[in-house]
Design an enzyme around this catalytic site. Structure first.
Site, PDB file in Angstrom:
ATOM      1  CD  GLU A 112      -3.119   6.233   2.177  1.00 25.37           C
ATOM      2  OE1 GLU A 112      -2.519   5.829   3.199  1.00 25.37           O
ATOM      3  OE2 GLU A 112      -3.423   7.429   2.000  1.00 25.37           O
ATOM      4  CG  HIS A 169      -2.893   1.817   5.787  1.00 25.15           C
ATOM      5  ND1 HIS A 169      -1.780   1.547   5.010  1.00 25.15           N
ATOM      6  CD2 HIS A 169      -3.229   3.106   5.527  1.00 25.15           C
ATOM      7  CE1 HIS A 169      -1.461   2.641   4.311  1.00 25.15           C
ATOM      8  NE2 HIS A 169      -2.319   3.589   4.606  1.00 25.15           N
ATOM      9  CD  GLU A 193      -4.383   9.480   7.902  1.00 24.67           C
ATOM     10  OE1 GLU A 193      -3.708  10.118   8.734  1.00 24.67           O
ATOM     11  OE2 GLU A 193      -3.971   8.455   7.344  1.00 24.67           O
ATOM     12  CG  ASN A 197      -7.369   8.872   1.421  1.00 24.17           C
ATOM     13  OD1 ASN A 197      -7.892   7.854   0.957  1.00 24.17           O
ATOM     14  ND2 ASN A 197      -6.088   8.915   1.770  1.00 24.17           N
ATOM     15  CG  ASP A 257       0.013  -1.085   3.922  1.00 20.03           C
ATOM     16  OD1 ASP A 257      -0.938  -1.058   4.749  1.00 20.03           O
ATOM     17  OD2 ASP A 257       0.900  -0.212   3.903  1.00 20.03           O
TER      18      ASP A 257
HETATM   19  C1  XIL Z   1       3.222   7.713   5.087  1.00 13.69           C
HETATM   20  C2  XIL Z   1       4.425   7.430   4.208  1.00 13.69           C
HETATM   21  O1  XIL Z   1       4.276   6.160   3.652  1.00 13.69           O
HETATM   22  C3  XIL Z   1       5.709   7.504   5.014  1.00 13.69           C
HETATM   23  O2  XIL Z   1       6.830   7.385   4.154  1.00 13.69           O
HETATM   24  C4  XIL Z   1       5.773   8.833   5.771  1.00 13.69           C
HETATM   25  O3  XIL Z   1       6.903   8.843   6.586  1.00 13.69           O
HETATM   26  C5  XIL Z   1       4.513   9.032   6.584  1.00 13.69           C
HETATM   27  O4  XIL Z   1       3.374   8.947   5.753  1.00 13.69           O
HETATM   28  N1  XIL Z   1      -1.839   7.371   5.597  1.00 13.69           N
HETATM   29  C6  XIL Z   1      -1.566   8.273   4.586  1.00 13.69           C
HETATM   30  C7  XIL Z   1      -0.220   8.340   4.005  1.00 13.69           C
HETATM   31  O5  XIL Z   1      -2.495   8.935   4.104  1.00 13.69           O
HETATM   32  O6  XIL Z   1       0.125   9.623   3.562  1.00 13.69           O
HETATM   33  C8  XIL Z   1       0.833   7.828   4.967  1.00 13.69           C
HETATM   34  O7  XIL Z   1       2.071   7.789   4.272  1.00 13.69           O
HETATM   35  C9  XIL Z   1       0.447   6.476   5.504  1.00 13.69           C
HETATM   36  C10 XIL Z   1      -0.862   6.553   6.240  1.00 13.69           C
END
Ligand code: XIL
Length: 359
Positions: free
Chosen positions: A277, A247, A170, A211, A279
């Site tokens: 990731e 996401h 990020e 990423n 969802d």
């Molecule tokens: C998130 C976790 O899921 C949480 O448990 C934590 O509190 C914060 O981080 N992008 C990412 C992940 O690359 O590392 C993040 O994970 C979600 C968004």
């Protein structure tokens, strides 16, 4: 990579076929009844392996430690995992030069026992930093030395067990500019190249990823990511691929065509891609619950179709697998059901949609 995965997984078929449908309850001698691998006879990992990709989920360390059912579903349905939080900077180096790999080691051990690949996540991020970093006053040289040591120590620790790293996470802001962070401010934009070079130095075999989120389709942010990684390649930086976090929500998600087009332009640079990731938030969906679940399933299906359509897409990883342990309700402050198993570990329409897409 697909061929390599194939060779690895063919050794695993026997193992998976032998999976038991009962597990010993850790707190008593009673044998807890666990549902058959939810998809029935064929686990997602077997279907994915036949299509030449890996399928997996982020792992909640506490759930893995405490819930046999969590471990069972994880180990039987998936062949790749990402430690959700335990490889982040604050977890691994809580004090200067004091490293803690105990929880992450346990997750990696689970992966090995279940013949799963591991995505190391993540070496450099603006978030999840220990206070000694965020409240420290370091010179550029000092912070470079700190970051180098952090990366070298972590990647070296997992040299023989973790072959995939999200090196930088990020780093692009939503408007396409370089995101402000302690790394960008103190070291400067060069920190990205440096991080990849140090990770490569620690493990030359590792597949190193950039990423990010909201850069899956086409637009300002994915253009910025594309230009970033193109520049890295031109400078000879050892980047292997781009992680598309995915996401999304039932109201906002990129079209399949755009995701394919974006993956293809990254592939044309010689890079691999992984969905890292995924969802699907449903909390803003005005439709009734049953319709939301169908919408969610359709979005998972479309993302899998996109990955399968592009040869360079080598993995499909979700940010968890059961709604019981999703980060979304905590992060957004609203109830949600963004994953493919419900809170009782029952497969949702999205699970069957993935199964369908893989068949
Ligand atoms: C998130 C976790 O899921 C949480 O448990 C934590 O509190 C914060 O981080 N992008 C990412 C992940 O690359 O590392 C993040 O994970 C979600 C968004």
């Amino acid at each position: 990579m697909k061929r390599t995965l194939g060779i690895v997984f063919s050794f695993l078929l026997l193992f998976t076929a032998c999976s038991s449908t009962t597990v010993q309850n850790s707190s008593s001698t009673e044998v807890a009844s666990i549902p058959t691998p939810p998809g029935g006879v064929t686990a997602l990992r077997d279907l994915a392996q036949k299509r030449g990709i890996a399928i997996g989920a982020a792992v909640d360390y506490n759930a893995l430690q405490n819930e046999p059912q969590y471990a069972y579903v994880l180990g039987s349905e998936f062949n790749i995992l990402t430690p959700e939080n335990m490889m982040k900077f604050d977890a691994t180096e809580p004090e200067p030069n004091v490293f803690n790999f105990v929880p992450a080691d346990a997750i990696v051990k689970f992966a090995q026992q279940h013949h799963m690949l591991v995505r190391g996540h993540t070496l450099v991020w603006y978030n999840a930093l220990p206070t000694w970093i965020t409240s420290g006053t370091f010179s550029r040289d000092q912070l470079m030395a700190i970051l180098k040591q952090h990366i070298m120590t972590e990647v070296s620790h997992y040299r023989s067990t973790v072959n995939i790293w999200d090196v930088v996470n990020e780093a692009i802001a939503d408007n396409g500019s370089l995101r402000q962070s302690i790394w960008e401010r103190v070291i400067g934009p060069d920190y990205l190249d440096m991080a990849f070079r140090w990770a490569h130095e620690a493990n030359p075999q590792a597949h190193l990823f950039y990423n990010d989120y909201a850069g899956e389709g086409l637009g300002t942010k994915s253009d910025a990511i594309y230009n970033l990684v193109k520049g890295m390649l031109q400078r000879g930086v050892p980047i292997y691929g781009v992680g598309l976090q995915m996401h999304v929500s039932t109201r906002y998600y990129p079209s399949t065509q755009e995701v394919i087009a974006n993956m293809q332009r990254l592939a044309a640079l010689g890079l691999k891609v992984q969905i890292t990731e995924m969802d699907v938030k449903t909390q803003d969906d005005p439709n009734p619950p049953a319709q939301r679940l169908q919408d969610e399933a359709q979005i998972y299906h479309a993302a899998m179709i996109a990955c399968l359509a592009v040869k360079a897409c080598e993995a499909f990883v979700m940010w968890g697998f059961t709604d019981k342990h999703s980060w979304i309700p905590i992060f957004t402050g609203h109830a949600d059901a963004p994953l493919i198993f419900d809170t009782n570990y029952q497969p949702k329409p999205a699970f069957f949609a993935l199964q369908q897409a893989l068949k």
